[in-house]
Design a protein around this motif. Structure first.
Motif, PDB file in Angstrom:
ATOM      1  N   HIS A 152      -0.675  -7.060  -1.682  1.00  0.00           N
ATOM      2  CA  HIS A 152      -1.104  -5.724  -2.064  1.00  0.00           C
ATOM      3  C   HIS A 152       0.054  -4.745  -1.869  1.00  0.00           C
TER       4      HIS A 152
ATOM      5  N   THR B 214       4.807   4.371  -5.938  1.00  0.00           N
ATOM      6  CA  THR B 214       4.089   4.879  -4.769  1.00  0.00           C
ATOM      7  C   THR B 214       3.515   6.253  -5.116  1.00  0.00           C
TER       8      THR B 214
ATOM      9  N   GLU C 263      -0.337   8.656  -4.861  1.00  0.00           N
ATOM     10  CA  GLU C 263      -1.766   8.592  -4.567  1.00  0.00           C
ATOM     11  C   GLU C 263      -2.345   7.224  -4.907  1.00  0.00           C
ATOM     12  N   THR C 264      -1.827   6.614  -5.972  1.00  0.00           N
ATOM     13  CA  THR C 264      -2.253   5.285  -6.406  1.00  0.00           C
ATOM     14  C   THR C 264      -1.021   4.444  -6.698  1.00  0.00           C
ATOM     15  N   ALA C 265      -1.049   3.181  -6.305  1.00  0.00           N
ATOM     16  CA  ALA C 265       0.050   2.266  -6.613  1.00  0.00           C
ATOM     17  C   ALA C 265      -0.066   1.858  -8.071  1.00  0.00           C
ATOM     18  N   LEU C 266       0.843   2.346  -8.899  1.00  0.00           N
ATOM     19  CA  LEU C 266       0.737   2.205 -10.347  1.00  0.00           C
ATOM     20  C   LEU C 266       1.818   1.280 -10.891  1.00  0.00           C
TER      21      LEU C 266
ATOM     22  N   MET D 116      -9.944   1.551  -6.036  1.00  0.00           N
ATOM     23  CA  MET D 116      -8.915   0.755  -5.362  1.00  0.00           C
ATOM     24  C   MET D 116      -7.562   1.401  -5.623  1.00  0.00           C
ATOM     25  N   SER D 117      -6.900   1.876  -4.578  1.00  0.00           N
ATOM     26  CA  SER D 117      -5.644   2.598  -4.752  1.00  0.00           C
ATOM     27  C   SER D 117      -4.422   1.684  -4.675  1.00  0.00           C
ATOM     28  N   HIS D 118      -4.571   0.460  -4.172  1.00  0.00           N
ATOM     29  CA  HIS D 118      -3.430  -0.443  -4.082  1.00  0.00           C
ATOM     30  C   HIS D 118      -3.306  -1.261  -5.367  1.00  0.00           C
ATOM     31  N   HIS D 119      -2.173  -1.938  -5.511  1.00  0.00           N
ATOM     32  CA  HIS D 119      -1.971  -2.844  -6.643  1.00  0.00           C
ATOM     33  C   HIS D 119      -1.899  -4.268  -6.105  1.00  0.00           C
TER      34      HIS D 119
ATOM     35  N   PRO E 191      -0.084   2.376  -1.800  1.00  0.00           N
ATOM     36  CA  PRO E 191       0.471   3.621  -2.318  1.00  0.00           C
ATOM     37  C   PRO E 191       1.531   4.249  -1.419  1.00  0.00           C
TER      38      PRO E 191
END
Length: 223
Positions: free
Chosen positions: A14, A211, A213-216, A1-4, A17
């Motif tokens: 959500h 923002t 590759e992954t929303a961190l 899952m790449s979103h937060h 990214p």
């Protein structure tokens, strides 16, 4: 899952990214500060020439998010155009692309400080928009704010000091009452979330969602 995924004023949202925000319960995608026409404005003002690809690149990323999320509502949260006449200056391909994206969808243009008047494209032009307890506007308001504000304008970014290097990313800035969106446009700078006025708008519990590759998510620690 790449979103937060996170809860905001009782709603699950959500942070993508790309810098877009998706609201599953409303099937709604929100982006801020597209700044279409920025390269052209620089050229007209005699500034440094920028490659004239920003509109295409921004639309390509917006198209991807709308398609991937199958969004039925799109909110552009102000400063979609870098100046009031920029919508009329878009070339035919860009105008047709926006028309295709609008087809079959509710499309809302929120007015910004760069584009305070209606645009000659489809969709609805509003000063702000209230939906299911969340208020969408371009610029965050001050201390009288009630919970549930989603805004843009400040182009938040954050720098993390890693062991090997410093990493700077556009980011969402989120606390208990407000969410400030990153700029989505290709040629947009940023303001540190630790600088004024962002550091005074946000509470001590605020987080940044990077923002990339992954929303961190990371703590901001403004003070």
């Amino acid at each position: 899952m790449s979103h937060h995924a996170f809860s905001f004023n009782g709603e699950m949202l959500h942070a993508l990214p790309s810098g877009a925000l998706y609201w599953p319960a409303q099937n709604l995608l929100c982006v801020s500060d597209l700044h279409f026409g920025k390269a052209q404005r620089y050229a007209l003002q005699g500034g440094s020439a920028l490659p004239p690809y920003e509109v295409k690149d921004t639309l390509m990323r917006l198209d991807h998010d709308i398609t991937t999320q199958a969004a039925k509502t799109v909110i552009c949260l102000g400063d979609s155009f870098d100046r009031i006449s920029a919508s009329a200056d878009l070339d035919l391909d860009a105008r047709e692309w926006i028309t295709r994206l609008q087809a079959g969808r509710e499309w809302i243009w929120i007015e910004g400080n760069h584009d305070p008047g209606p645009v000659d494209l489809g969709g609805t032009h509003l000063a702000e928009h209230l939906r299911a307890g969340l208020i969408f506007r371009h610029i965050a308001i001050g201390e009288t704010l009630k919970s549930g504000e989603i805004s843009g304008h400040y182009h938040p970014k954050i720098t993390l000091n890693l062991k090997a290097r410093a990493l700077t990313r556009r980011c969402f800035a989120i606390d208990e009452r407000r969410l400030i969106m990153p700029a989505f446009g290709t040629y947009t700078g940023g303001l540190s979330v630790r600088a004024e006025p962002l550091n005074t708008l946000l509470s001590t519990k605020a987080i940044a969602v990077l923002t990339g590759e992954t929303a961190l998510p990371v703590p901001i620690k403004t003070r």
